[in-house]
Design an enzyme around this catalytic site. Sequence first.
Site, short mmCIF file in Angstrom:
data_model
loop_
_atom_site.label_atom_id
_atom_site.label_comp_id
_atom_site.label_asym_id
_atom_site.label_seq_id
_atom_site.Cartn_x
_atom_site.Cartn_y
_atom_site.Cartn_z
N GLY A 13 -9.66 9.93 8.63
CA GLY A 13 -9.61 8.50 8.37
C GLY A 13 -10.31 7.71 9.47
O GLY A 13 -9.74 7.51 10.54
N GLY A 18 -8.39 5.41 13.82
CA GLY A 18 -9.09 6.70 13.79
C GLY A 18 -10.35 6.65 14.64
O GLY A 18 -10.65 7.58 15.41
N ARG A 41 -20.05 7.09 3.61
CA ARG A 41 -19.67 6.58 4.93
C ARG A 41 -19.67 7.74 5.95
O ARG A 41 -20.10 7.56 7.10
CB ARG A 41 -18.29 5.92 4.86
CG ARG A 41 -17.92 5.16 6.12
CD ARG A 41 -16.70 4.33 5.93
NE ARG A 41 -15.59 5.12 5.40
CZ ARG A 41 -14.45 4.60 4.98
NH1 ARG A 41 -14.25 3.30 5.00
NH2 ARG A 41 -13.48 5.37 4.52
N ALA A 135 -6.51 -2.01 17.83
CA ALA A 135 -7.88 -1.64 17.44
C ALA A 135 -8.29 -2.49 16.25
O ALA A 135 -7.47 -2.77 15.38
CB ALA A 135 -7.94 -0.17 17.08
N LYS A 194 9.21 0.24 16.27
CA LYS A 194 7.89 -0.27 15.88
C LYS A 194 7.98 -0.94 14.50
O LYS A 194 7.36 -1.97 14.26
CB LYS A 194 6.89 0.90 15.86
CG LYS A 194 5.52 0.57 15.26
CD LYS A 194 4.50 0.16 16.30
CE LYS A 194 3.22 -0.42 15.73
NZ LYS A 194 2.29 0.53 15.18
N ASN A 202 3.51 -8.35 10.54
CA ASN A 202 2.38 -8.01 9.66
C ASN A 202 2.30 -8.88 8.41
O ASN A 202 1.25 -9.48 8.14
CB ASN A 202 2.42 -6.52 9.32
CG ASN A 202 2.14 -5.65 10.53
OD1 ASN A 202 2.53 -6.00 11.64
ND2 ASN A 202 1.47 -4.54 10.35
O1 PAF Z 1 -0.06 -3.30 12.68
C1 PAF Z 1 -0.46 -3.96 13.66
O2 PAF Z 1 -1.35 -4.79 13.61
C2 PAF Z 1 0.20 -3.68 15.01
O3 PAF Z 1 1.17 -2.68 14.79
C3 PAF Z 1 0.84 -4.88 15.68
C4 PAF Z 1 1.79 -4.39 16.77
C5 PAF Z 1 1.58 -5.78 14.72
C6 PAF Z 1 -0.21 -5.66 16.46
O4 PAF Z 1 -1.17 -6.28 15.68
#
Ligand code: PAF
Length: 315
Positions: A13, A18, A41, A135, A194, A202
């Site tokens: 991925g 990735g 890709r 990222a 998390k 999100n």
């Molecule tokens: O999913 C994400 O974007 C990340 O886990 C977080 C911690 C919310 C930071 O953008």
Amino acid sequence: MRDSSPKRVAIVGPGALGCLLAATLCRIHEKIWVLDHDSQRAALLQHSGLTLECADHLEHFSIQATADAQEIGPVDLVLLCVKSPALGHTLSSLPPLLRKNTLLLAWQNGIGHLPVLLGAELPGALALAVTSLGAHLVGVGQVRFGGAGATSLGFLGAPPQWAELALLEAAEVFQAVGLEVGVEADILVQVWNKLLVNVGINALTAIHNCENGGLLKNGEALALLQAAVLEAASVAQAKGIAIAPEPVARTIAVCQATASNISSMLQDVRANRQTEIEAINGAVLEEARRLGIPAPVNAELFNAVKCLEKGYLVG
Ligand code: PAF
């Protein structure tokens, strides 16, 4: 210190995480394989490699990329970096990479996908990675580093001894390339810690189309963030998961630390991709229903993101 010499590694991925992991590991591995379901890709990645943007600095790395797992063959370590909606079909493409002592490290957000992972019964051993590395994918194979963050690795059940050693070796390889990585005895606690952060950030960033820090400037969004995290924390407590204290304060701290990040869910919505809402707020809702715990705010966020997806997903 164990032997942390490069092993055969495949990254599955080439999304934001990735590509970030592949580029980072290229620092000590001469040959990193990337498996992509999209053959065009993969050809582009094979030809152009990866570009890592870190502050104002650009670094380029050559990789091996393919859409054919047979071309890679068995490896020691697989980093499974696809998002949870793609897990089902991705898992069925993995067997050529796996042998009885391959370590498969899964990096997805959320919990909704865990039964799929555990039910796949693939050769080798499965471990989870929970990361706060930031990222952002800016183009094919072009990733922007979004900030350092700790990563925890661990097994869901009792692993065989070879797998325990393989996980320690994997952690040492990541540490050797400068990542903050540790092995945890109870990874489920980290998964839920998390999850609570993702529950609060999100969906709301996707709905409000804002950077993570934007939620702190919007009173209504902040109130929903708090309520959604507290609902999910009640579910965790009812399940007997020893989550870290102050989950709302921790989520707000992540919003502050990643203020200018575009969350992974907002990146998905902007790219018209299926989001991880099922694995995050959707999975909390399901657990809440099972346990008879009210979770109206998670239901509201789930429905709102499903509505956004309906606007662009066909079928
Ligand atoms: O999913 C994400 O974007 C990340 O886990 C977080 C911690 C919310 C930071 O953008």
